[in-house]
Write an enzyme that holds these catalytic residues in place. Structure first.
Site, PDB file in Angstrom:
ATOM      1  N   ASP A   1      14.554 -14.565   4.845  1.00 23.35           N
ATOM      2  CA  ASP A   1      14.173 -14.337   3.446  1.00 23.35           C
ATOM      3  C   ASP A   1      15.301 -14.862   2.564  1.00 23.35           C
ATOM      4  O   ASP A   1      16.431 -14.380   2.627  1.00 23.35           O
ATOM      5  CB  ASP A   1      13.967 -12.848   3.173  1.00 23.35           C
ATOM      6  CG  ASP A   1      12.758 -12.300   3.910  1.00 23.35           C
ATOM      7  OD1 ASP A   1      11.785 -13.060   4.083  1.00 23.35           O
ATOM      8  OD2 ASP A   1      12.787 -11.129   4.324  1.00 23.35           O
TER       9      ASP A   1
ATOM     10  N   ASP B   1       0.367  -9.148   4.324  1.00 21.40           N
ATOM     11  CA  ASP B   1       1.296  -8.043   4.062  1.00 21.40           C
ATOM     12  C   ASP B   1       0.488  -6.769   3.784  1.00 21.40           C
ATOM     13  O   ASP B   1       0.298  -6.382   2.621  1.00 21.40           O
ATOM     14  CB  ASP B   1       2.190  -8.361   2.859  1.00 21.40           C
ATOM     15  CG  ASP B   1       3.236  -9.408   3.173  1.00 21.40           C
ATOM     16  OD1 ASP B   1       3.949  -9.237   4.178  1.00 21.40           O
ATOM     17  OD2 ASP B   1       3.341 -10.398   2.431  1.00 21.40           O
TER      18      ASP B   1
END
Length: 562
Positions: free
Chosen positions: A247, A406
């Site tokens: 990330d 997600d």
């Protein structure tokens, strides 16, 4: 000798260019018909569909010059679509004529018996001995430098050339995927081609490119061992993939750093004024490559959402990463329609194209996949042809589009409590003793829930042309308690495309558990790899010890190939 690249204009060719340069050669792009006469060697790579590739060659006027070049006897190497183009045609685009050099038609894999695309690291079984004639390309040991049982190559395709006795003299190696045996490399005269991607196959792939590029050059040694086929039959050796995820965002000083996703607190607990820094993205990615990661995923998050397309920081990250990393790279976050601060509009297809040209092999679509699913359902489960998923898949192929899910659990007492959603029984009751749940899709980094469940999302996105599912779980992320097996197993059953398990890994045993319980093709982790809590090599060693097929860590990967 002058090496030329025949780029028909789709996909990531930067990695091939970088691989050639790493080996110690220069490569030039073919820009006009006259370049064919200048070339001593030509490499024709390709991803995406057979039809667009051939149409691009015809539009540029390259078909006849290419056929003339091949007929001249000069070395030619085709990769993926570059190999398929040598055939008569393909089921992918009926009616589109290939170069018609190999008397075969490219066929689609049977997706009733296995996931399609065939994606990941598999072996290549030699079907014929290689010649001892030093003046012939067939004298080079082009594949399996480490031996057949220890060498793996990266495949990503939905169509292949079926093995047939009619083309036996063309076939150098075959590969088996479940119940289908197909041609994974060909070699005849001056022609060599692979269905797999050498430029994405680590050290083993670099050795193939080096052997081809060094052939015929003074003071260049090439492997000329004569290798006979093994007596064992060709078998499916597809491995499970271990993927490292990073990330990436900017910190307060403007530096790109690896941290946790933007739905989390990215500030250091000991000093809330500083963004947590787990490493520089390119350096960390290179470390993962050297440690044996089978793929690497970059997720660009909140801090540079409003940058102009030409200034997106991840473009430079990809360019630099692809110079020294020769496994597949995926970019996620921001793959959507984009309007620059100066008002210039860029459709998602253009954004994806910029990432592919910068070194990405796949793009991961998150929030936009949820919005596209809502529209798909509203149209009566019919595609529009206008979503980012459909447009990117059409141009670059389904294998280039990953859907990142997600979700979070929503507990209910019974399926009747959520009649519009795919409800599952659960072994883990909710806070009020609920024995059922459905998985709600979220957008905006998990900050907003939508009235779409995971089953609706993955089946809709597959119908729109996606080629892979990255299955996260917000309830499990960061817990180190293991993957959400109930969610992942349900997603795996819902689609016929590959699935990546994500969120929750905390020890090597969790990887074995998810592969054995759900049969997913890959598993992804982030924090435990960043912090070296669980090294990638430890995961692979544990999987090997528990008889889960994995690609060996290549120790030579950090050595020069010159």
């Amino acid at each position: 000798m002058v090496v030329y690249l025949l780029d028909y204009g789709a996909g990531n060719v930067r990695s091939l260019v970088n691989a050639v340069k790493k080996i110690g050669h220069d490569i030039k792009p073919i820009t006009c018909v006259e370049d064919f006469d200048k070339a001593s060697k030509i490499i024709f790579p390709g991803v995406g569909a057979f039809g667009p590739a051939m149409e691009s060659l015809r539009k540029k006027g390259f078909v006849e010059p290419l056929k003339k070049y091949i007929a001249s006897g000069k070395p030619f190497m085709g990769i993926c679509v570059g190999m398929q183009s040598l055939c008569l045609g393909s089921e992918e685009n009926p009616g589109v004529e290939g170069l018609s050099i190999i008397p075969a038609t490219v066929k689609r894999f049977n997706d009733k018996t296995k996931t399609v695309p065939h994606m990941g690291w598999n072996g290549a079984h030699l079907e014929k001995e290689q010649s001892q004639d030093k003046s012939s390309l067939s004298s080079i040991q082009l594949i399996n430098h480490r031996g057949e049982e220890s060498t793996f190559y990266y495949f990503v395709h939905s169509y292949a050339i079926p093995y047939s006795e009619d083309i036996k003299d063309w076939v150098l190696s075959t590969t088996t995927y479940k119940d289908e045996k197909y041609v994974s490399s060909i070699q005849k005269g001056n022609i060599f081609a692979t269905q797999f991607h050498p430029e994405k196959s680590g050290y083993a792939g670099l050795m193939i490119l080096k052997a081809f590029l060094d052939f015929g050059e003074e003071n260049k040694e090439v492997s000329s061992n004569v290798v006979a086929p093994l007596s064992t039959p060709c078998r499916d050796r597809l491995t499970r993939r271990i993927i490292a995820c990073l990330d990436v965002r900017t910190n307060d000083q403007g530096d790109l750093v690896v941290t946790k996703g933007d739905q989390y607190d990215v500030r250091e607990k000991k000093d809330g004024n500083n963004v947590r820094n787990l490493g520089k993205p390119v350096d960390l990615a290179k470390r993962y490559y050297e440690e044996g990661a089978d793929e690497i995923t970059f997720l660009n998050i909140t801090s540079f959402r409003d940058c102009p397309l030409r200034d997106l920081p991840m473009i430079e990250v990809l360019k630099r990463a692809s110079e020294s990393i020769f496994v597949p790279l995926t970019i996620g976050g921001g793959i959507r329609d984009l309007t620059d601060p100066d008002g210039v509009f860029h459709p998602a297809l253009e954004v994806a194209g910029e990432y592919f040209r910068s070194g990405a092999d796949k793009v991961s679509i998150g929030s936009d996949a949820v919005y596209a699913t809502e529209q798909f359902i509203a149209r009566g489960n019919k595609p529009s042809g206008e979503t980012a998923i459909e447009q990117i898949s059409k141009v670059y192929g389904a294998q280039a589009v990953v859907i990142s899910v997600d979700p979070r659990r929503v507990y209910v007492n019974s399926p009747e409590d959520a009649p519009n959603h795919h409800v599952l029984p659960t072994k883990y009751p909710g806070p009020n003793g609920e024995n059922y749940c459905w998985y709600q899709c979220t957008v905006k980094g998990g900050r907003e829930g939508r009235d779409v469940d995971v089953y609706q999302l993955v089946t809709s996105c597959e119908a729109m042309g996606a080629g892979e599912i990255l299955c996260n779980c917000m309830d499990k992320d960061g817990t180190n308690s293991g993957f959400d097996l109930e969610l992942i197993e349900d997603v795996k059953k819902a689609v016929t495309i590959p699935v990546i398990a994500s969120s929750g890994a905390g020890k090597p045993e969790h990887f074995t558990e998810v592969f054995e319980a759900t049969n997913v093709e890959a598993a992804l982790a982030a924090g435990i790899f960043h912090r070296r809590e669980v090294p990638i090599v430890s995961v692979k060693e544990h999987l090997f010890d528990t008889n889960v097929p994995v690609r060996p860590v290549e120790k030579e990967i950090t050595q020069t190939t010159n």
